[in-house]
Design a protein around this motif. Structure first.
Motif, mmCIF file in Angstrom:
data_model
loop_
_atom_site.group_PDB
_atom_site.id
_atom_site.type_symbol
_atom_site.label_atom_id
_atom_site.label_comp_id
_atom_site.label_asym_id
_atom_site.label_seq_id
_atom_site.Cartn_x
_atom_site.Cartn_y
_atom_site.Cartn_z
ATOM 1 N N MET A 109 25.644 -34.785 -12.070
ATOM 2 C CA MET A 109 25.141 -35.918 -12.882
ATOM 3 C C MET A 109 25.836 -36.466 -13.839
ATOM 4 N N ALA A 110 26.291 -35.604 -14.864
ATOM 5 C CA ALA A 110 27.383 -36.211 -15.728
ATOM 6 C C ALA A 110 28.518 -36.699 -15.243
ATOM 7 N N LEU A 111 29.329 -36.155 -14.436
ATOM 8 C CA LEU A 111 30.365 -36.481 -13.703
ATOM 9 C C LEU A 111 30.278 -37.727 -13.100
ATOM 10 N N HIS A 112 29.018 -38.091 -12.520
ATOM 11 C CA HIS A 112 28.693 -39.420 -11.807
ATOM 12 C C HIS A 112 28.507 -40.367 -12.917
ATOM 13 N N ARG A 113 27.690 -39.880 -14.068
ATOM 14 C CA ARG A 113 27.822 -40.954 -15.094
ATOM 15 C C ARG A 113 28.974 -41.643 -15.833
ATOM 16 N N ASN A 114 29.859 -40.556 -15.815
ATOM 17 C CA ASN A 114 31.067 -41.086 -16.481
ATOM 18 C C ASN A 114 32.178 -41.614 -15.723
ATOM 19 N N GLY A 115 31.796 -41.703 -14.230
ATOM 20 C CA GLY A 115 32.737 -42.483 -13.326
ATOM 21 C C GLY A 115 33.638 -41.401 -12.540
ATOM 22 N N SER A 116 33.577 -40.047 -13.226
ATOM 23 C CA SER A 116 34.547 -39.221 -12.405
ATOM 24 C C SER A 116 34.152 -38.538 -10.894
ATOM 25 N N LEU A 117 32.935 -38.970 -10.634
ATOM 26 C CA LEU A 117 32.351 -38.675 -9.273
ATOM 27 C C LEU A 117 31.337 -39.898 -8.851
ATOM 28 N N ARG A 118 32.051 -40.671 -7.738
ATOM 29 C CA ARG A 118 31.486 -41.851 -7.232
ATOM 30 C C ARG A 118 30.994 -41.504 -5.473
ATOM 31 N N ALA A 119 30.060 -42.019 -5.472
ATOM 32 C CA ALA A 119 29.260 -41.768 -4.190
ATOM 33 C C ALA A 119 28.115 -42.762 -4.062
ATOM 34 N N VAL B 243 24.415 -15.594 -18.507
ATOM 35 C CA VAL B 243 24.863 -16.226 -19.999
ATOM 36 C C VAL B 243 25.108 -17.741 -19.753
ATOM 37 N N PRO B 244 24.316 -18.560 -20.200
ATOM 38 C CA PRO B 244 24.771 -20.157 -20.205
ATOM 39 C C PRO B 244 26.166 -20.337 -20.436
ATOM 40 N N LEU B 245 26.543 -21.404 -19.756
ATOM 41 C CA LEU B 245 28.122 -21.845 -19.737
ATOM 42 C C LEU B 245 28.072 -23.114 -20.498
ATOM 43 N N PRO B 246 29.170 -23.472 -21.286
ATOM 44 C CA PRO B 246 29.075 -24.780 -21.921
ATOM 45 C C PRO B 246 29.243 -25.771 -20.802
ATOM 46 N N ALA B 247 28.406 -26.967 -21.163
ATOM 47 C CA ALA B 247 28.376 -27.823 -19.887
ATOM 48 C C ALA B 247 29.809 -28.405 -19.766
ATOM 49 N N GLN B 248 30.849 -28.624 -20.692
ATOM 50 C CA GLN B 248 32.059 -29.133 -20.453
ATOM 51 C C GLN B 248 32.557 -28.245 -19.725
ATOM 52 N N MET B 249 32.828 -26.880 -19.637
ATOM 53 C CA MET B 249 33.354 -25.963 -18.988
ATOM 54 C C MET B 249 32.779 -26.235 -17.327
ATOM 55 N N VAL B 250 31.602 -26.517 -17.098
ATOM 56 C CA VAL B 250 31.226 -26.769 -15.673
ATOM 57 C C VAL B 250 31.765 -27.870 -15.175
ATOM 58 N N GLU B 251 31.641 -29.039 -16.063
ATOM 59 C CA GLU B 251 32.211 -30.177 -15.682
ATOM 60 C C GLU B 251 33.673 -30.382 -15.233
ATOM 61 N N VAL C 139 20.492 -19.883 -13.708
ATOM 62 C CA VAL C 139 21.138 -20.816 -14.546
ATOM 63 C C VAL C 139 22.226 -21.613 -14.047
ATOM 64 N N ARG C 140 23.141 -21.014 -13.071
ATOM 65 C CA ARG C 140 24.310 -21.771 -12.739
ATOM 66 C C ARG C 140 23.545 -22.746 -11.799
ATOM 67 N N HIS C 141 22.629 -22.672 -10.941
ATOM 68 C CA HIS C 141 22.118 -23.750 -10.235
ATOM 69 C C HIS C 141 21.880 -25.064 -11.203
ATOM 70 N N GLU C 142 21.229 -24.745 -12.103
ATOM 71 C CA GLU C 142 20.794 -25.964 -12.964
ATOM 72 C C GLU C 142 22.112 -26.590 -13.747
ATOM 73 N N GLU C 143 22.918 -25.586 -14.008
ATOM 74 C CA GLU C 143 24.196 -26.240 -14.816
ATOM 75 C C GLU C 143 25.018 -26.858 -13.816
ATOM 76 N N VAL C 144 25.099 -26.679 -12.361
ATOM 77 C CA VAL C 144 25.778 -27.467 -11.569
ATOM 78 C C VAL C 144 25.106 -28.643 -11.443
ATOM 79 N N SER C 145 23.763 -28.672 -11.247
ATOM 80 C CA SER C 145 23.243 -29.932 -11.270
ATOM 81 C C SER C 145 23.362 -30.905 -12.413
ATOM 82 N N ARG C 146 23.480 -30.651 -13.329
ATOM 83 C CA ARG C 146 23.460 -31.351 -14.735
ATOM 84 C C ARG C 146 25.067 -31.855 -14.764
ATOM 85 N N ALA C 147 25.911 -30.952 -14.283
ATOM 86 C CA ALA C 147 27.262 -31.263 -14.253
ATOM 87 C C ALA C 147 27.621 -32.297 -13.285
#
Length: 222
Positions: free
Chosen positions: A137-147, A91-99, A127-135
């Motif tokens: 990327m989202a964290l990197h874009r908003n500055g919460s994950l820097r590398a 079952v897909p999880l909300p993106a914000q939950m994964v982030e 689906v979880r693999h895809e959700e983790v990948s998107r999360a």
């Protein structure tokens, strides 16, 4: 690679990944065993790196969680787990939950290297693999994950027609020597206890491949 010593191969791999002794690298995956299947060889080749492995599922699994802990011991890595739903229904999880889950797990917002799932995962389909990948990327874009470098696992199963294989077009392609691959395989079979004829054991790649974050990634080729 004829003529190359194992130390030469490790030095070459370190240059490809832009890591050195003391670098802090994090592997962010959906499940315990993903770290081994898709990048375990790189971890084994580089014990001089400070590895952290985050998995968003199976913290309460009485079988898989202790096996993950043992795998992390072998890797000399810090292992951190969460307990997002991992039912067979996917079952897909909300993106914000994964982030939010990843944000809570990460011991730092800065790393020298991040390794994580491809945008379409590594096979058809989880689906979880895809959700983790998107999360990630989202964290990197908003500055919460820097590398300075974020790498996605680059594997393909052609829509399930064959076992996942490294994408020959990937930007980074690493051959594992027999000794490293055998250690990786033993984590799958001896630690995670997958039978030799299991999907996991038969899949265990002898080469590991990666796309850089932001690079062109073709549908169903990661």
């Amino acid at each position: 690679m004829p003529g190359l010593r194992i130390t030469d191969v490790m030095t070459s791999t370190a240059a490809k990944l832009n890591i050195k002794s003391g670098s802090h690298a994090v592997i962010i995956v959906a499940h315990p065993d993903d770290e081994t299947l898709w990048t375990g060889g790189v971890v084994l080749m580089h014990p001089e790196v400070r590895w952290t492995i985050l998995t968003v599922c199976r913290k309460s699994d009485p079988d898989r969680a202790p096996r993950f802990a043992k795998a992390c011991e072998i890797y000399g890595a810090r292992g951190i787990m969460a307990d997002l739903d991992d039912g067979p229904e996917q079952v897909p999880l909300p993106a914000q939950m994964v982030e939010d889950t990843l944000g809570q797990l990460m011991p730092s917002d800065r790393f020298d290297l991040v390794l994580t799932h491809g945008r379409q995962g590594e096979y058809t389909r989880h689906v979880r693999h895809e959700e983790v990948s998107r999360a990630v990327m989202a964290l990197h874009r908003n500055g919460s994950l820097r590398a300075p470098q974020i790498l996605h696992f680059a594997y393909d199963d052609s829509g399930g027609r064959y076992l996942p294989q490294p994408d020959s077009q990937a930007e980074i392609y690493i051959h594992l020597d027999d000794k490293i691959w055998q250690k990786k395989y033993e984590v799958i079979t001896d630690i995670y206890k997958f039978a030799p004829d299991s999907w996991e054991a038969r899949t265990t790649p002898k080469q590991e491949a990666f796309w850089r974050f932001g690079a062109r990634q073709v549908q169903n080729t990661i």
